[in-house]
Design a protein around this motif. Structure first.
Motif, PDB file in Angstrom:
ATOM      1  N   SER A   4      -0.050  -4.002  -6.798  1.00  0.00           N
ATOM      2  CA  SER A   4       1.184  -4.172  -6.022  1.00  0.00           C
ATOM      3  C   SER A   4       1.032  -3.609  -4.614  1.00  0.00           C
ATOM      4  CB  SER A   4       2.351  -3.507  -6.741  1.00  0.00           C
ATOM      5  OG  SER A   4       2.171  -2.095  -6.808  1.00  0.00           O
ATOM      6  N   VAL A   5       0.285  -2.488  -4.477  1.00  0.00           N
ATOM      7  CA  VAL A   5       0.052  -1.904  -3.161  1.00  0.00           C
ATOM      8  C   VAL A   5      -0.781  -2.851  -2.298  1.00  0.00           C
ATOM      9  CG1 VAL A   5      -1.177  -0.064  -1.951  1.00  0.00           C
ATOM     10  CG2 VAL A   5       0.303   0.487  -3.883  1.00  0.00           C
ATOM     11  N   LEU A   6      -1.801  -3.442  -2.886  1.00  0.00           N
ATOM     12  CA  LEU A   6      -2.648  -4.383  -2.140  1.00  0.00           C
ATOM     13  C   LEU A   6      -1.839  -5.590  -1.671  1.00  0.00           C
ATOM     14  CD1 LEU A   6      -5.904  -4.288  -4.323  1.00  0.00           C
ATOM     15  CD2 LEU A   6      -5.619  -3.385  -1.994  1.00  0.00           C
ATOM     16  N   LEU A   7      -1.004  -6.122  -2.560  1.00  0.00           N
ATOM     17  CA  LEU A   7      -0.174  -7.266  -2.185  1.00  0.00           C
ATOM     18  C   LEU A   7       0.831  -6.893  -1.087  1.00  0.00           C
ATOM     19  CD1 LEU A   7       0.496  -8.871  -5.700  1.00  0.00           C
ATOM     20  CD2 LEU A   7      -0.836  -9.876  -3.826  1.00  0.00           C
ATOM     21  N   GLU A   8       1.353  -5.682  -1.178  1.00  0.00           N
ATOM     22  CA  GLU A   8       2.314  -5.224  -0.167  1.00  0.00           C
ATOM     23  C   GLU A   8       1.639  -5.084   1.197  1.00  0.00           C
ATOM     24  OE1 GLU A   8       5.368  -1.457   0.637  1.00  0.00           O
ATOM     25  OE2 GLU A   8       4.204  -1.581  -1.219  1.00  0.00           O
ATOM     26  N   ILE A   9       0.422  -4.552   1.210  1.00  0.00           N
ATOM     27  CA  ILE A   9      -0.323  -4.411   2.467  1.00  0.00           C
ATOM     28  C   ILE A   9      -0.562  -5.776   3.105  1.00  0.00           C
ATOM     29  CG2 ILE A   9      -2.560  -3.770   3.456  1.00  0.00           C
ATOM     30  CD1 ILE A   9      -2.659  -1.487   1.408  1.00  0.00           C
ATOM     31  N   LEU A  10      -0.965  -6.734   2.283  1.00  0.00           N
ATOM     32  CA  LEU A  10      -1.232  -8.075   2.801  1.00  0.00           C
ATOM     33  C   LEU A  10       0.052  -8.735   3.299  1.00  0.00           C
ATOM     34  CD1 LEU A  10      -3.733  -9.411   0.087  1.00  0.00           C
ATOM     35  CD2 LEU A  10      -4.271  -8.448   2.324  1.00  0.00           C
ATOM     36  N   GLY A  11       1.138  -8.534   2.574  1.00  0.00           N
ATOM     37  CA  GLY A  11       2.404  -9.164   2.942  1.00  0.00           C
ATOM     38  C   GLY A  11       3.020  -8.589   4.206  1.00  0.00           C
ATOM     39  N   ASN A  12       2.753  -7.304   4.496  1.00  0.00           N
ATOM     40  CA  ASN A  12       3.351  -6.651   5.663  1.00  0.00           C
ATOM     41  C   ASN A  12       2.553  -6.868   6.948  1.00  0.00           C
ATOM     42  OD1 ASN A  12       5.431  -5.667   4.090  1.00  0.00           O
ATOM     43  ND2 ASN A  12       4.430  -3.691   3.698  1.00  0.00           N
ATOM     44  N   ASN A  13       1.349  -7.378   6.820  1.00  0.00           N
ATOM     45  CA  ASN A  13       0.525  -7.607   8.012  1.00  0.00           C
ATOM     46  C   ASN A  13       0.941  -8.928   8.669  1.00  0.00           C
ATOM     47  OD1 ASN A  13      -1.677  -8.236   9.830  1.00  0.00           O
ATOM     48  ND2 ASN A  13      -2.869  -6.679   8.758  1.00  0.00           N
ATOM     49  N   GLU A  14       1.455  -8.850   9.890  1.00  0.00           N
ATOM     50  CA  GLU A  14       1.991 -10.030  10.568  1.00  0.00           C
ATOM     51  C   GLU A  14       0.912 -11.055  10.916  1.00  0.00           C
ATOM     52  OE1 GLU A  14       4.078  -8.671  13.976  1.00  0.00           O
ATOM     53  OE2 GLU A  14       5.740  -7.766  12.822  1.00  0.00           O
ATOM     54  N   ARG A  15      -0.324 -10.608  11.030  1.00  0.00           N
ATOM     55  CA  ARG A  15      -1.387 -11.539  11.420  1.00  0.00           C
ATOM     56  C   ARG A  15      -2.012 -12.242  10.225  1.00  0.00           C
ATOM     57  NH1 ARG A  15      -4.989  -8.136  15.629  1.00  0.00           N
ATOM     58  NH2 ARG A  15      -4.661  -6.532  14.032  1.00  0.00           N
ATOM     59  N   ILE A  16      -1.619 -11.831   9.018  1.00  0.00           N
ATOM     60  CA  ILE A  16      -2.082 -12.530   7.815  1.00  0.00           C
ATOM     61  C   ILE A  16      -1.124 -13.684   7.533  1.00  0.00           C
ATOM     62  CG2 ILE A  16      -2.385 -12.338   5.317  1.00  0.00           C
ATOM     63  CD1 ILE A  16      -3.432  -9.528   5.741  1.00  0.00           C
ATOM     64  N   LEU A  17      -1.671 -14.877   7.347  1.00  0.00           N
ATOM     65  CA  LEU A  17      -0.855 -16.074   7.165  1.00  0.00           C
ATOM     66  C   LEU A  17      -0.189 -16.086   5.793  1.00  0.00           C
ATOM     67  CD1 LEU A  17      -3.364 -18.693   8.672  1.00  0.00           C
ATOM     68  CD2 LEU A  17      -1.491 -17.501   9.834  1.00  0.00           C
ATOM     69  N   LYS A  18       1.006 -16.652   5.766  1.00  0.00           N
ATOM     70  CA  LYS A  18       1.733 -16.785   4.499  1.00  0.00           C
ATOM     71  C   LYS A  18       1.217 -17.964   3.681  1.00  0.00           C
ATOM     72  CE  LYS A  18       4.171 -13.361   5.956  1.00  0.00           C
ATOM     73  NZ  LYS A  18       3.864 -11.999   5.455  1.00  0.00           N
ATOM     74  N   GLU A  19       0.734 -18.980   4.376  1.00  0.00           N
ATOM     75  CA  GLU A  19       0.132 -20.143   3.726  1.00  0.00           C
ATOM     76  C   GLU A  19      -1.233 -20.423   4.356  1.00  0.00           C
ATOM     77  OE1 GLU A  19       1.032 -21.867   1.160  1.00  0.00           O
ATOM     78  OE2 GLU A  19       2.929 -20.802   0.842  1.00  0.00           O
ATOM     79  N   PRO A  20      -2.271 -20.484   3.548  1.00  0.00           N
ATOM     80  CA  PRO A  20      -2.337 -20.208   2.111  1.00  0.00           C
ATOM     81  C   PRO A  20      -1.973 -18.748   1.807  1.00  0.00           C
ATOM     82  CG  PRO A  20      -4.335 -21.314   2.882  1.00  0.00           C
ATOM     83  CD  PRO A  20      -3.584 -20.882   4.093  1.00  0.00           C
ATOM     84  N   ALA A  21      -1.362 -18.565   0.664  1.00  0.00           N
ATOM     85  CA  ALA A  21      -0.864 -17.243   0.294  1.00  0.00           C
ATOM     86  C   ALA A  21      -2.008 -16.277   0.007  1.00  0.00           C
ATOM     87  CB  ALA A  21       0.032 -17.358  -0.930  1.00  0.00           C
ATOM     88  N   PRO A  22      -1.824 -14.989   0.337  1.00  0.00           N
ATOM     89  CA  PRO A  22      -2.840 -13.979  -0.008  1.00  0.00           C
ATOM     90  C   PRO A  22      -3.034 -13.902  -1.522  1.00  0.00           C
ATOM     91  CG  PRO A  22      -1.255 -13.101   1.573  1.00  0.00           C
ATOM     92  CD  PRO A  22      -0.703 -14.407   1.096  1.00  0.00           C
ATOM     93  N   PHE A  23      -4.207 -13.449  -1.918  1.00  0.00           N
ATOM     94  CA  PHE A  23      -4.539 -13.373  -3.344  1.00  0.00           C
ATOM     95  C   PHE A  23      -5.125 -12.008  -3.662  1.00  0.00           C
ATOM     96  CE2 PHE A  23      -7.863 -13.552  -6.578  1.00  0.00           C
ATOM     97  CZ  PHE A  23      -7.150 -14.016  -7.671  1.00  0.00           C
ATOM     98  N   VAL A  24      -4.677 -11.425  -4.772  1.00  0.00           N
ATOM     99  CA  VAL A  24      -5.251 -10.187  -5.299  1.00  0.00           C
ATOM    100  C   VAL A  24      -5.400 -10.359  -6.806  1.00  0.00           C
ATOM    101  CG1 VAL A  24      -4.954  -7.717  -5.668  1.00  0.00           C
ATOM    102  CG2 VAL A  24      -4.222  -8.740  -3.500  1.00  0.00           C
ATOM    103  N   GLY A  25      -6.601 -10.140  -7.326  1.00  0.00           N
ATOM    104  CA  GLY A  25      -6.829 -10.278  -8.761  1.00  0.00           C
ATOM    105  C   GLY A  25      -8.003  -9.445  -9.213  1.00  0.00           C
ATOM    106  N   VAL A  26      -7.972  -9.001 -10.481  1.00  0.00           N
ATOM    107  CA  VAL A  26      -9.083  -8.237 -11.048  1.00  0.00           C
ATOM    108  C   VAL A  26     -10.245  -9.200 -11.278  1.00  0.00           C
ATOM    109  CG1 VAL A  26      -9.881  -6.837 -12.971  1.00  0.00           C
ATOM    110  CG2 VAL A  26      -7.543  -6.567 -12.119  1.00  0.00           C
ATOM    111  N   SER A  27     -11.369  -8.920 -10.643  1.00  0.00           N
ATOM    112  CA  SER A  27     -12.518  -9.818 -10.745  1.00  0.00           C
ATOM    113  C   SER A  27     -13.661  -9.248 -11.567  1.00  0.00           C
ATOM    114  CB  SER A  27     -13.039 -10.154  -9.343  1.00  0.00           C
ATOM    115  OG  SER A  27     -13.376  -8.974  -8.640  1.00  0.00           O
ATOM    116  N   GLU A  28     -13.651  -7.903 -11.801  1.00  0.00           N
ATOM    117  CA  GLU A  28     -14.781  -7.322 -12.538  1.00  0.00           C
ATOM    118  C   GLU A  28     -14.414  -5.953 -13.088  1.00  0.00           C
ATOM    119  OE1 GLU A  28     -19.522  -6.248 -11.778  1.00  0.00           O
ATOM    120  OE2 GLU A  28     -18.116  -6.376 -10.086  1.00  0.00           O
ATOM    121  N   LEU A  29     -14.873  -5.698 -14.282  1.00  0.00           N
ATOM    122  CA  LEU A  29     -14.832  -4.355 -14.844  1.00  0.00           C
ATOM    123  C   LEU A  29     -16.232  -3.776 -14.679  1.00  0.00           C
ATOM    124  CD1 LEU A  29     -12.775  -5.069 -18.118  1.00  0.00           C
ATOM    125  CD2 LEU A  29     -11.945  -4.251 -15.908  1.00  0.00           C
TER     126      LEU A  29
END
Length: 274
Positions: free
Chosen positions: A197-222
């Motif tokens: 949720s923190v990572l998504l919030e950081i991406l969402g609050n950055n004005e220079r990051i585009l809304k479309e395509p939407a930012p993505f955060v996901g667990v990719s590896e253990l």
């Protein structure tokens, strides 16, 4: 001693010679002058057509020189032919000289051929950031023999065109948007849902990051010592460098504030006393 008959004979010969060849000389001069004028006009028209077709400036200038040279060469050959000069022998001499020069300058000619391909297919242009020929940076100049690339540290790298064409070309400026990709690891004892949720919030609050395509955060590896997130965000190409570095800094500072650990590489060793 010359008599009056001999003088008359030579004068008649001179008059015949002048009358015969003066027309050829004037004809050759007329062909050269009019032909050169026509070559200029045809070259100017072809240049305007190429500019209207929105061809690369370097390609336009190169093509203009080639067109004018070919037309002027044809005019000169026509003028010499009018004078009675055997142009076939001249062509043969030029062919032999051209072959010798071509063999001696084959590497340079390969660079010229590569320059023509670059100008025709336009994989990059001046001002683009590329990775080609073992150099990474901004394209400053493209000429018939080489391409000048300036890295971020303001060096100047001159790369032969043949070397650029012979390998992959990565153009970072071709598209209007670029994607930032980061792998962010957290400790196994950290709160996974909070970190996401923190990572998504950081991406969402950055004005220079585009809304479309939407930012993505996901667990990719253990991983061996961390749970790794794949973080992706789209930005305008011009903003890529600044956002890329700023995002990492903001993630680290925010994780520190939230108490989310980013583990060091580590290995657990179990000792068997038996």
């Amino acid at each position: 001693m010359f008599n009056s008959h001999d003088y008359t004979k030579y004068i008649d010969m001179a008059v015949n010679y002048v009358s015969e060849y003066s027309f050829k000389v004037f004809g050759a001069l007329a062909i050269f002058i009019i032909g050169r004028w026509a070559a200029h006009k045809i070259t100017a028209v072809s240049k305007k057509l190429m500019i209207k077709s929105k061809l690369d400036k370097t390609l336009v200038e190169f093509s203009e020189s080639i067109v004018y040279f070919i037309l002027l060469l044809a005019v000169i050959m026509a003028a010499l032919n009018t004078l009675g000069v055997a142009t076939t022998s001249i062509v043969a001499v030029f062919g032999a000289v051209g072959l010798a020069v071509g063999l001696a300058l084959k590497d340079s000619l390969s660079n010229i051929g590569a320059a023509v391909l670059i100008m025709m297919f336009r994989p990059f242009k001046i001002g683009d950031v590329i990775d080609a020929g073992g150099a990474h940076g901004t394209v400053e100049d493209i000429n018939l023999f080489s391409t000048t690339i300036s890295p971020v540290d303001n060096r100047t790298i001159i790369v032969p065109n043949s070397r650029i064409i012979a390998a992959n070309i990565t153009n970072f400026s071709k598209k209007e948007q670029r994607r930032i990709d980061h792998i962010i690891g957290i400790g196994y004892d950290a709160d996974l849902k909070l970190a996401k949720s923190v990572l998504l919030e950081i991406l969402g609050n950055n004005e220079r990051i585009l809304k479309e395509p939407a930012p993505f955060v996901g667990v990719s590896e253990l991983g061996e010592s961390s749970v790794n997130f794949t973080v992706r965000a789209w930005v305008k190409t011009d903003d890529f460098g600044e956002v890329n570095f700023a995002l990492l800094e903001e993630i680290k500072l925010t994780f520190d504030e939230k108490g989310i650990t980013i583990p060091y590489p580590q290995m657990d060793i179990h000792i068997n006393n038996d």
